[in-house]
Every structure is written in C-alpha cells, then in structure tokens.
Design a protein around this motif. Structure first.
Motif, PDB file in Angstrom:
ATOM      1  N   TRP A 138       0.852  -1.166   0.000  1.00 29.35           N
ATOM      2  CA  TRP A 138       0.000   0.000   0.000  1.00 29.35           C
ATOM      3  C   TRP A 138       0.899   1.230   0.000  1.00 29.35           C
ATOM      4  CZ3 TRP A 138      -5.066  -0.100  -0.803  1.00 29.35           C
ATOM      5  CH2 TRP A 138      -5.843   1.036  -0.494  1.00 29.35           C
ATOM      6  N   VAL A 139       0.576   2.210  -0.799  1.00 28.81           N
ATOM      7  CA  VAL A 139       1.414   3.405  -0.871  1.00 28.81           C
ATOM      8  C   VAL A 139       0.555   4.629  -0.581  1.00 28.81           C
ATOM      9  CG1 VAL A 139       2.912   4.806  -2.336  1.00 28.81           C
ATOM     10  CG2 VAL A 139       2.894   2.335  -2.604  1.00 28.81           C
ATOM     11  N   THR A 140       1.068   5.506   0.256  1.00 25.35           N
ATOM     12  CA  THR A 140       0.378   6.766   0.529  1.00 25.35           C
ATOM     13  C   THR A 140       1.285   7.885   0.020  1.00 25.35           C
ATOM     14  OG1 THR A 140      -0.475   5.765   2.541  1.00 25.35           O
ATOM     15  CG2 THR A 140      -0.702   8.154   2.334  1.00 25.35           C
ATOM     16  N   VAL A 141       0.736   8.797  -0.749  1.00 23.10           N
ATOM     17  CA  VAL A 141       1.544   9.865  -1.317  1.00 23.10           C
ATOM     18  C   VAL A 141       1.181  11.186  -0.650  1.00 23.10           C
ATOM     19  CG1 VAL A 141       2.372  10.922  -3.448  1.00 23.10           C
ATOM     20  CG2 VAL A 141       1.372   8.641  -3.510  1.00 23.10           C
ATOM     21  N   MET A 142       2.199  11.915  -0.256  1.00 22.66           N
ATOM     22  CA  MET A 142       1.988  13.222   0.375  1.00 22.66           C
ATOM     23  C   MET A 142       2.595  14.311  -0.490  1.00 22.66           C
ATOM     24  SD  MET A 142       2.961  12.982   4.365  1.00 22.66           S
ATOM     25  CE  MET A 142       2.258  14.540   4.874  1.00 22.66           C
ATOM     26  N   ASP A 143       1.958  15.458  -0.453  1.00 21.63           N
ATOM     27  CA  ASP A 143       2.581  16.629  -1.053  1.00 21.63           C
ATOM     28  C   ASP A 143       2.118  17.854  -0.288  1.00 21.63           C
ATOM     29  OD1 ASP A 143       4.154  18.097  -2.759  1.00 21.63           O
ATOM     30  OD2 ASP A 143       2.563  18.341  -4.245  1.00 21.63           O
ATOM     31  N   GLU A 144       3.024  18.724   0.024  1.00 21.57           N
ATOM     32  CA  GLU A 144       2.727  19.952   0.764  1.00 21.57           C
ATOM     33  C   GLU A 144       1.869  19.699   1.987  1.00 21.57           C
ATOM     34  OE1 GLU A 144       1.245  22.565  -2.191  1.00 21.57           O
ATOM     35  OE2 GLU A 144       3.208  22.845  -3.108  1.00 21.57           O
ATOM     36  N   GLY A 145       2.215  18.668   2.724  1.00 27.02           N
ATOM     37  CA  GLY A 145       1.576  18.424   4.016  1.00 27.02           C
ATOM     38  C   GLY A 145       0.257  17.702   3.959  1.00 27.02           C
TER      39      GLY A 145
ATOM     40  N   GLU B 233      -3.593   7.490  -2.565  1.00 27.98           N
ATOM     41  CA  GLU B 233      -3.160   6.270  -1.901  1.00 27.98           C
ATOM     42  C   GLU B 233      -3.731   5.068  -2.642  1.00 27.98           C
ATOM     43  OE1 GLU B 233      -4.528   5.652   2.106  1.00 27.98           O
ATOM     44  OE2 GLU B 233      -6.437   6.606   1.707  1.00 27.98           O
ATOM     45  N   GLY B 234      -3.110   3.928  -2.429  1.00 25.84           N
ATOM     46  CA  GLY B 234      -3.571   2.743  -3.126  1.00 25.84           C
ATOM     47  C   GLY B 234      -2.440   1.758  -3.314  1.00 25.84           C
ATOM     48  N   PRO B 235      -2.702   0.656  -4.006  1.00 26.51           N
ATOM     49  CA  PRO B 235      -1.625  -0.287  -4.312  1.00 26.51           C
ATOM     50  C   PRO B 235      -0.590   0.390  -5.198  1.00 26.51           C
ATOM     51  CG  PRO B 235      -3.793  -1.210  -4.818  1.00 26.51           C
ATOM     52  CD  PRO B 235      -4.001   0.221  -4.522  1.00 26.51           C
TER      53      PRO B 235
ATOM     54  N   ASN C  62      -0.920   7.413 -11.270  1.00 22.56           N
ATOM     55  CA  ASN C  62      -1.825   8.489 -10.914  1.00 22.56           C
ATOM     56  C   ASN C  62      -1.270   9.830 -11.395  1.00 22.56           C
ATOM     57  OD1 ASN C  62      -3.010  10.631  -9.414  1.00 22.56           O
ATOM     58  ND2 ASN C  62      -3.740   9.150  -7.904  1.00 22.56           N
ATOM     59  N   PRO C  63      -2.036  10.562 -12.235  1.00 24.28           N
ATOM     60  CA  PRO C  63      -1.521  11.830 -12.784  1.00 24.28           C
ATOM     61  C   PRO C  63      -1.123  12.839 -11.712  1.00 24.28           C
ATOM     62  CG  PRO C  63      -3.849  11.469 -13.401  1.00 24.28           C
ATOM     63  CD  PRO C  63      -3.376  10.213 -12.735  1.00 24.28           C
ATOM     64  N   GLN C  64      -1.880  12.869 -10.624  1.00 15.80           N
ATOM     65  CA  GLN C  64      -1.559  13.830  -9.547  1.00 15.80           C
ATOM     66  C   GLN C  64      -0.190  13.550  -8.938  1.00 15.80           C
ATOM     67  OE1 GLN C  64      -5.078  13.721  -6.985  1.00 15.80           O
ATOM     68  NE2 GLN C  64      -4.526  15.800  -6.387  1.00 15.80           N
ATOM     69  N   VAL C  65       0.126  12.250  -8.790  1.00  7.72           N
ATOM     70  CA  VAL C  65       1.401  11.866  -8.213  1.00  7.72           C
ATOM     71  C   VAL C  65       2.535  12.236  -9.150  1.00  7.72           C
ATOM     72  CG1 VAL C  65       2.779   9.922  -7.396  1.00  7.72           C
ATOM     73  CG2 VAL C  65       0.319   9.972  -6.966  1.00  7.72           C
ATOM     74  N   ILE C  66       2.327  11.950 -10.427  1.00  3.05           N
ATOM     75  CA  ILE C  66       3.345  12.277 -11.419  1.00  3.05           C
ATOM     76  C   ILE C  66       3.587  13.780 -11.420  1.00  3.05           C
ATOM     77  CG2 ILE C  66       3.900  12.219 -13.887  1.00  3.05           C
ATOM     78  CD1 ILE C  66       2.127   9.669 -14.013  1.00  3.05           C
ATOM     79  N   GLU C  67       2.491  14.524 -11.294  1.00  2.00           N
ATOM     80  CA  GLU C  67       2.606  15.980 -11.261  1.00  2.00           C
ATOM     81  C   GLU C  67       3.414  16.449 -10.051  1.00  2.00           C
ATOM     82  OE1 GLU C  67      -1.148  18.149 -11.727  1.00  2.00           O
ATOM     83  OE2 GLU C  67      -0.358  19.446 -10.158  1.00  2.00           O
ATOM     84  N   ALA C  68       3.130  15.846  -8.904  1.00  2.00           N
ATOM     85  CA  ALA C  68       3.836  16.249  -7.683  1.00  2.00           C
ATOM     86  C   ALA C  68       5.324  15.976  -7.794  1.00  2.00           C
ATOM     87  CB  ALA C  68       3.253  15.518  -6.481  1.00  2.00           C
ATOM     88  N   TYR C  69       5.655  14.854  -8.437  1.00  2.00           N
ATOM     89  CA  TYR C  69       7.063  14.502  -8.540  1.00  2.00           C
ATOM     90  C   TYR C  69       7.777  15.230  -9.656  1.00  2.00           C
ATOM     91  CZ  TYR C  69       7.817  10.988  -5.036  1.00  2.00           C
ATOM     92  OH  TYR C  69       8.017  10.379  -3.852  1.00  2.00           O
TER      93      TYR C  69
END
Lengths: 338, 264
Positions: free
Chosen positions: B226-233, B238-240, B247-254
C-alpha cells in the motif's frame, strides 16, 4: 613470545593476577609507610570516591557537572551539624549524608535536567557556588560561617573507634572498594547501558525506549549520594568542615580526575585520582610551579590521549575469552574458521 | 489484499502540525493495516518525516489523534510509545557509536526488561537471568541482520550499510508491532538496497507491520502493499503501488506540470 605474554595477561586469569597484586600492595602499604604517607593515601581514597561519584554523572551519562563539590559539602555539613548539635554517631550519619546529598540533587536537578551540554554546565557551576556561599553566610547560625563546624567525632564501629591514620586508611579504601564493586556491576547492566546510550545519543536513546529524564536524574542522585558519603568520611577525618574546602576548585579537581583517567572507566578514575592527589606531594619542593606542571600535563594529555589514560575498553571480556579458543584475533570481515 | 475488514494497527486522524507560520502537515489521515508493508512517499518537504515524528512522539501535533492498536497515543513520550510497540530508525543513522554492535542491540531491548538500580548493583538471581536472556536475544537479532561477526566491534567502526542494518536490528530488538523506517535505502548502493528489500520481505514472517518513508521508487514498488503519497503536508493519493504509480496527480507532484515547464 612477547605476544603470548600479552595474550595471557589479557585473559581473565592474568587480570586476576594483577588485581591480587594491587590488593596486596594496598594492604601492605600502610605498614611500610609513615603516618604522613598513610594520610596521603587516605586523601587519594577520598578523591577516588569523589572521582567515582562524578564519573557516574560525567563519565557514564555525559552530563557536564562542575558543581559536584556542592554535594560533597552537603554530605560533610550534614554529618558535622547533626553530630555536633544532636550527637548522632558519625557512622549512622553516613547513610543519612548520602540521602541528604542525593535528595538535594534530586530537588535542584529536576527542573534543569533537560538542559544540554554547556548550558547545563553553567547551571551546575551556579549550584555549587550557591551551596558554598550559603554555608559561608551562616544561615540560622548552624553552619558557623567562614569558621565552619568543628569538633566532629570519630566514627565508631562499637567495639573500636576509627581514630588513627591507619584505621582511616582502611575505612576509606573499604568504602571505595565496595563502591567500585557496585559501579562495575552497574556498568554491565541495563541501567549502565541506558546511561551510556544517553551519553552517546540522547534522541536515539529516547527512541529506543529509554526514559532519558529519569535515568539522568537517577545518575545525578547516585553521584551526589556517593559524594555525600565522601563528605561524611572527610568531615570525621578532619574533625572540622569549612566552606573553603568545597570551593569551585574542588569541583574542577573532580572534573579533571574523570577526564584524565578516562570517562566511564573505573580504573581510569583511580589513576586520575592518584594523579590529582599524589602529584602535589611529588612536586612539593616546587610548590609554586605545581599548577604550571599540572596545566602542561593536561594539555599534553588532551593532545596525545584525548580519551584519558585508561579509557574503558568495550567488549574486552568477550575478546579475552575468545582468545582461549581462537589463537588469532579475527579481523573485521573475517569469518571464524575461514 | 487490502480488504476493509483487516485490522488497523495504526491510524492518524486529521493530524496538523505547524512550525510557527509554516504548516508542515495539514489534517493528514491514513491507516496502516496489520501485516502490510506500507510506504509513505512524496517530494522533499512534503511532511513525511514530520508525520513520522508525530507518530513516534517526538513532535506533538496541534490537532488530531494518533491511534495505535485501538488506543490514542498522542501526547505520550517517545519512550512510552516504544514500550507500546512502535520502533523506529532514523534517516541519518543514529547508533550509539562508542558501544559495541551487540550492546547497541541489547540497548534496544531496554523497554522489555525490568531490572532496576538495586537488582543491578547486587546482581540478584533474577537480574542475572534477565541479563542472560537479553544477551541471547541480542545475538539472535545480530545474526538476523547478518552482523554476528561484528558483535564486539564498535558501532562507529563498521561500514555504512552495516550500520543501517544494525539500526534496524536495534529497532527489532524491542519486539515491535510496528516498525517505522525513515528512508532505509538512503546512502546504500544497488546491491545493498536489493539485500534490504529481501530482508524487509522476510520480516513478514514475523508478526510485524512496517511503515516506510522512501524516495527510491525501486524499493517502494518492490515491497509495498500500500502506498500513501503526500505533497505539501496533505495526502494526495493512496492505493496499491501500480495504481499510485500511474496516478496523474502523483506524477505531477514529482515531476511538475507540463505547462509549468513552458514558462521557462
């Protein structure tokens, strides 16, 4: 050949041999020496006890305490005042002096124990000075001001009084011996490990389930109580206590004992105490230059042996035992039998 | 694997941590389920380590609760939290440098032992038995992390990769329910990282849940359930692992937005 001898001396048997030699030396010494040198050895014992007491705080836990003479003073004055006013026997005051000094340490250190390094050091200097100045100001007329308290009894065992240099010599060294046994057991226990962990890394210690605050306080109370014991014996030996015996210089001496000997090392503290108490005797003809030699020795020490003369060797016992089975000590990365 | 009825070991409920005017973590909630390897990822400054420090009691959050095994542990001191069963390691290794490797692991068992001052001074029978047990457990753990041969070596003298394993061994020595690792692969080379992944996977045989902060995507994808992704607090996904990875949001954050790069 030389290595073989070295190995043998490092084993448990070899250590026992040296230990018995030292013990015999201590037992025979006073019968070969004049009263003067017996007294020198007595003060060596007092400094050894003070060094051991500060070693718990400074050596084991790494708390910089430059006010330890304050606890020493409280032990000595507790004995002096209660003995001269209420006539309580000195030996019965020994545990009471330890308790008073320990309790005082608990009260004073509870609010400041969270301070780090030099901040803590400054507060302890202040604490030691407050004790000394309070004694000097003769509160309620019980400390006798600058004159101190005099007329303290000799300790009495019931069947005999401890009243000669010889008896005092054995008295102090038996007490020191018992302290050494107790402190050595502590070093190899959960408590001693916790203390060392705090010295090494406070945050990691807390994150490993060690109650840093309580263990620091415990060390302080024990250190102060042992200094109180030293104060009791000192008071009964000199029969007089006065504030000048518990000056800032005295705290510095104890600090040097631990630093010279090696932080957290019991034999080191004994060597440090020997250096501090015997040095002045050896250099008596050059009394004016004593501090000069002392300072030079300290500087050389810090350059060439920053860990002290006899630092504590970790894992030494296991290594000694390993030598019996395996001839060659293992190099890091090498597997046994490879 | 992550069915909703599984037992939740750790849960944070809307924790907020502010440092002065800076909000490091804002109403962050997540769950860690029993037996999982759970990763917390995010770009630098996302607040991951702050979350860790709140869980392990080093920081107190301004708002929110931390529930561990059904009880609120917010406000407990770090050493009390260890006793409850959360052990941690640090991003920049924090060993006891001048103690031997064995002593380091023995120290890890501190909260599981009881001997106090007097029993230690007088070496009572119970104290000696306990000490022997601590010694044996420490040797087992040292073997588990593959450092038996360094047993009497000072912790500061062993190699960096070994130090990291020693720190994990020390954390394991307290028999935790939850092991919290802060960037365990930082500073390790590829071979060491592979060993670490294998080691952490093996730990599942013990009754253990693991929470990891990690930057190395190989590690995250390799072991996480399970992975939880954080950005700016805040939590952004989250998900497998596979789901989160795409996830586009995760790619964007990174990596940042595409239009963003056009501005240069």
């Amino acid at each position: 050949m030389n290595d073989e001898i070295k190995n043998r001396l490092n084993t448990l048997g070899g250590r026992r041999f040296w230990l018995s030699l030292v013990l015999i030396g201590f037992a025979v010494y006073p019968f070969l020496m004049s009263d003067y040198f017996i007294d020198v050895a007595f003060f060596f014992g007092i400094y050894a006890l003070l060094g051991l007491s500060l070693n718990v705080v400074l050596g084991e836990v790494g708390l910089f305490d430059l006010g330890h003479a304050g606890f020493y003073a409280i032990g000595a004055y507790t004995t002096a005042i209660l003995n001269t006013t209420l006539g309580i026997p000195v030996l019965m005051l020994l545990p009471l002096s330890a308790f008073t000094a320990g309790f005082f340490a608990y009260l004073v250190c509870s609010p400041i124990i969270h301070l780090k390094g030099d901040y803590f050091l400054l507060v302890t200097i202040g604490m030691g000075e407050i004790v000394r100045l309070a004694l000097l100001n003769n509160p309620f007329g019980i400390t006798g001001g600058p004159n101190g308290v005099f007329g303290i009894d000799y300790p009495s065992l019931g069947f005999m009084d401890i009243d000669t240099s010889l008896k005092f010599y054995f008295f102090i060294w038996i007490v020191v011996g018992l302290c050494i046994l107790g402190l050595m057991s502590l070093q190899h226990s959960r408590v001693g490990r916790a203390w060392n962990c705090i010295r090494e890394d406070e945050i990691a210690a807390e994150a490993n389930g060690i109650d840093v605050r309580s263990f620091k306080l415990l060390a302080f109370v024990i250190g102060a109580a042992l200094a109180g014991v030293a104060g009791n014996i000192y008071a009964s030996k000199l029969m007089i206590v006065s504030p000048e015996s518990f000056s800032f210089m005295e705290s510095c001496m104890m600090f040097s004992i631990v630093l010279i000997g090696g932080m957290g090392s019991v034999p080191g503290v004994l060597i440090g105490a020997a250096a501090i108490s015997l040095f002045p005797e050896i250099f008596r003809p050059m009394a004016q230059y004593r501090m000069l030699f002392f300072g030079a020795a300290m500087i050389l020490m810090m350059i060439f042996r920053p860990g002290g003369i006899w630092p504590r060797k970790r894992g030494a016992i296991q290594k000694g035992q390993a030598l019996k089975g395996i001839k060659k000590p293992l190099l890091p990365g090498e597997l046994p039998g490879a | 694997m992550n069915s909703n009825d599984r037992y939740v070991v750790l849960e944070t409920c809307d924790i907020t941590k502010r440092f002065g005017g800076l909000t490091a973590v804002s109403s962050f909630s997540f769950q860690v389920k029993k037996g999982d390897i759970n990763s917390l990822i995010g770009p630098n400054g996302a607040g991951k380590t702050t979350v860790f420090n709140v869980i392990t009691g080093i920081y107190r959050p301004q708002e929110g609760q931390v529930i561990f095994n059904g009880s609120n542990i917010e406000g407990l001191k770090p050493h009390q939290i260890v006793a409850k069963g959360i052990a941690r390691t640090f991003q920049n290794i924090r060993l006891f440098p001048n103690m031997t490797c064995l002593e380091n692991i023995m120290a890890g068992q501190h909260c599981r032992a009881r001997s106090g001052l007097w029993s230690s001074v007088f070496r009572t029978k119970r104290q000696r038995a306990e000490e022997k047990q601590i010694h044996e457990v420490a040797e087992t753990r040292l073997k588990q992390v593959g450092l038996s041969r360094y047993s009497n070596e000072l912790a500061k003298n062993i190699a960096y990769g070994n130090q990291r394993m020693l720190e994990i061994g020390r954390a394991l020595a307290s028999n935790p329910h939850l092991l919290v690792l802060d960037e365990p692969s930082s500073g390790l080379n590829d071979a060491e990282t592979r060993d670490l992944i294998g080691f952490l996977k093996d730990l599942r045989h013990e009754d253990l849940t693991i929470l990891i902060i990690e930057h190395d995507m190989n590690v995250v994808m390799g072991i996480s359930d399970w992975v939880t992704v954080m950005d700016e607090g805040a939590k952004i996904a989250e998900g497998p692992p596979e789901t989160v990875y795409n996830n586009p949001q995760v790619i964007e954050a990174y990596l940042g937005k595409e239009e963003y790069e056009d501005d240069f």
